[in-house]
Design a protein around this motif. Structure first.
Motif, short mmCIF file in Angstrom:
data_model
loop_
_atom_site.label_atom_id
_atom_site.label_comp_id
_atom_site.label_asym_id
_atom_site.label_seq_id
_atom_site.Cartn_x
_atom_site.Cartn_y
_atom_site.Cartn_z
N GLN A 210 10.30 -39.73 0.64
CA GLN A 210 11.51 -38.53 0.22
C GLN A 210 12.52 -38.91 0.98
O GLN A 210 13.59 -38.17 0.59
N ARG A 212 12.85 -38.33 4.25
CA ARG A 212 13.23 -37.54 5.59
C ARG A 212 12.73 -38.34 6.94
O ARG A 212 11.83 -39.32 6.67
N SER A 242 16.07 -34.20 0.02
CA SER A 242 15.16 -33.75 1.10
C SER A 242 15.67 -33.38 2.37
O SER A 242 17.14 -33.66 2.45
#
Length: 475
Positions: A210, A212, A242
């Motif tokens: 995502q 992150r 994110s």
């Protein structure tokens, strides 16, 4: 030639009213059509500067006629490209007043009103975002300069802890810092670090699916890290929306006496919403933050914000002194102490008017509505065979991937879809590359956007996709 030097009060009144009338007509057009070709624009504006000037009325008429075809109508409610908000009417009006007042917003001495308003805005925002009491604030031209400002404070602080005064002695001979940067951070973070002389100390940290920051990757990198430490995380990935695990990142960095800077160009505004705040848990534990007001707060370009939990480091890194600069009276604030620029417009006025117009509830409602509309958009698109949403829609960003007849070059179909969408006049969106795959990026952050606008955009995207499946694609 009639000039304003020889113009009457009536002439000036007519000039400004002409601009007002044009502005009202322009803002009433909610079409998000594509801009005209570059060659046509160059042909309109090319040519040497003539010896004889034009009167103001002719100049404005020429600008309107030649310039409007090349505008990207990013204020339209169906504009979903990049991450661009619109502009509240009160914000536009305040921009006009800001230009009329024409204040240099650098010092209390150059504009007491600008100084006091900016100080008020700072208190409001620190409270709204839940940042530590006493956090300092600077209003910049955008998040790029906000990142530069926050990282300048970070550089000062971590080197000062190592016994080095970087503002006095520079970087030659200084303890070598290590700067761990999430690969999800915006490119302006890397540029800021280059400008601050720390390009060679950048160590990218891998991210998950995502975008992150990977905590195992961060932990592994920290195991091999010594000396002054800066960790850069992100709040709202520019593609997926994110948010890094902020509490864990700051805990790991602070355990090593490090400084955490957060690139939060739009995601920081989630902290203003009781509903979306869960996605930015741990935000207040960082040391500096950078965000924009011209994105999700919907003020006109350009307006960025930097915050620093260590005001002394903030001022030490950026403060400018000179014999001719008037010292602010006790208790007064010189805005230039917290940003790189000295000649600066009074940007705080438009932030003040927009926040005063919305109030805390209005800001929260704006954030919640945009997030809800982003989910609505994703829910409609995913119902169509061949269309996939590849991110978790946690905030206002939606990433769309389309099936392709040519797996060796999936960008061909996306190019045709983007072309059809941008020319269609219903919606406007822009492509990106997400984890190696050409992707359509949709961003919902305009105060005017409604459920009906989102439904129309979804239909336009679906139509553009289905049209490409029914006819051969030519690169």
């Amino acid at each position: 030639m009639r000039t304003l030097q020889s113009a009457s009060a009536t002439d000036i009144d007519n000039l400004l009213r002409a601009v007002c009338d044009y502005s009202i007509n322009y803002l009433a057009d909610d079409n998000s059509e594509r801009v005209t070709a570059r060659a046509e624009l160059e042909a309109s504006f090319a040519g040497p500067l003539p010896d004889q000037g034009l009167d103001p009325w002719s100049v404005l008429g020429e600008l309107f006629t030649k310039g409007e075809p090349g505008l990207l109508h990013s204020g339209a409610p169906t504009f979903l490209g990049f991450v661009m908000g619109g502009a509240y009417p009160v914000a536009i009006a305040t921009e006009w007043v800001t230009s009329v007042w024409d204040q240099c917003g650098a010092l209390y001495a150059t504009s007491p009103t600008a100084s006091v308003v900016e100080e008020t805005v700072a208190r409001w925002l620190v409270d709204m975002f839940g940042l530590p009491e006493g956090t300092s604030t600077g209003i910049t031209s955008g998040c790029a300069m906000a990142n530069l400002s926050g990282l300048a404070a970070a550089r000062h602080a971590v080197l000062a802890r190592a016994g080095w005064d970087v503002e006095r002695h520079g970087l030659f001979g200084a303890p070598v810092p290590r700067v761990l940067v999430s690969r999800g951070c915006h490119t302006t973070v890397y540029r800021a670090l280059r400008l601050l002389g720390m390009a060679g100390q950048i160590h990218p940290v891998d991210v998950d699916d995502q975008g992150r920051m990977s905590i195992p990757a961060l932990e592994a990198t920290l195991e091999n890290t010594t000396g002054p430490l800066i960790v850069c995380g992100q709040v709202g990935n520019v593609d997926s929306g994110s948010v890094d695990r902020l509490d864990t990142i700051t805990e790991l960095a602070h355990a090593r006496d490090g400084w955490v800077h957060l690139d939060a160009a739009f995601g920081m505004w989630a902290a203003a919403s009781a509903t979306a705040r869960q996605h930015v848990e741990g935000l207040a534990s960082a040391d500096s933050w950078a965000t924009d007001a011209h994105k999700w707060l919907n003020v006109p370009y350009d307006c960025g914000l930097v915050f620093c939990a260590d005001p002394e480091a903030h001022r030490a890194a950026l403060r400018t002194t000179a014999d001719y600069l008037t010292v602010a009276p006790d208790g007064a604030r010189d805005p230039a102490d917290y940003t790189p620029d000295l000649s600066r417009r009074a940007r705080g006025l438009v932030v003040w008017s927009t926040l005063r117009h919305l109030g805390t509830r209005g800001v929260a409602e704006l954030i919640d509505r945009c997030c809800s509309l982003a989910r609505r958009l994703a829910d409609q698109l995913v119902l169509v065979d061949g269309i996939s949403i590849v991110n978790d829609v946690v905030l206002n960003q939606v990433l769309v991937v389309f099936d392709t007849d040519d797996p060796d070059d999936p960008s061909i179909r996306l190019d045709h879809i983007v072309e059809a969408l941008q020319r269609g006049g219903t919606g406007w969106a822009s492509p990106t590359v997400w984890r190696g795959t050409p992707t359509l990026r949709l961003s919902v952050c305009n105060w005017q956007t409604t459920a009906e606008d989102v439904d129309a955009c979804a239909a336009a995207i679906i139509t553009a996709y289905t049209d490409t499946t029914e006819r051969p694609l030519v690169p």
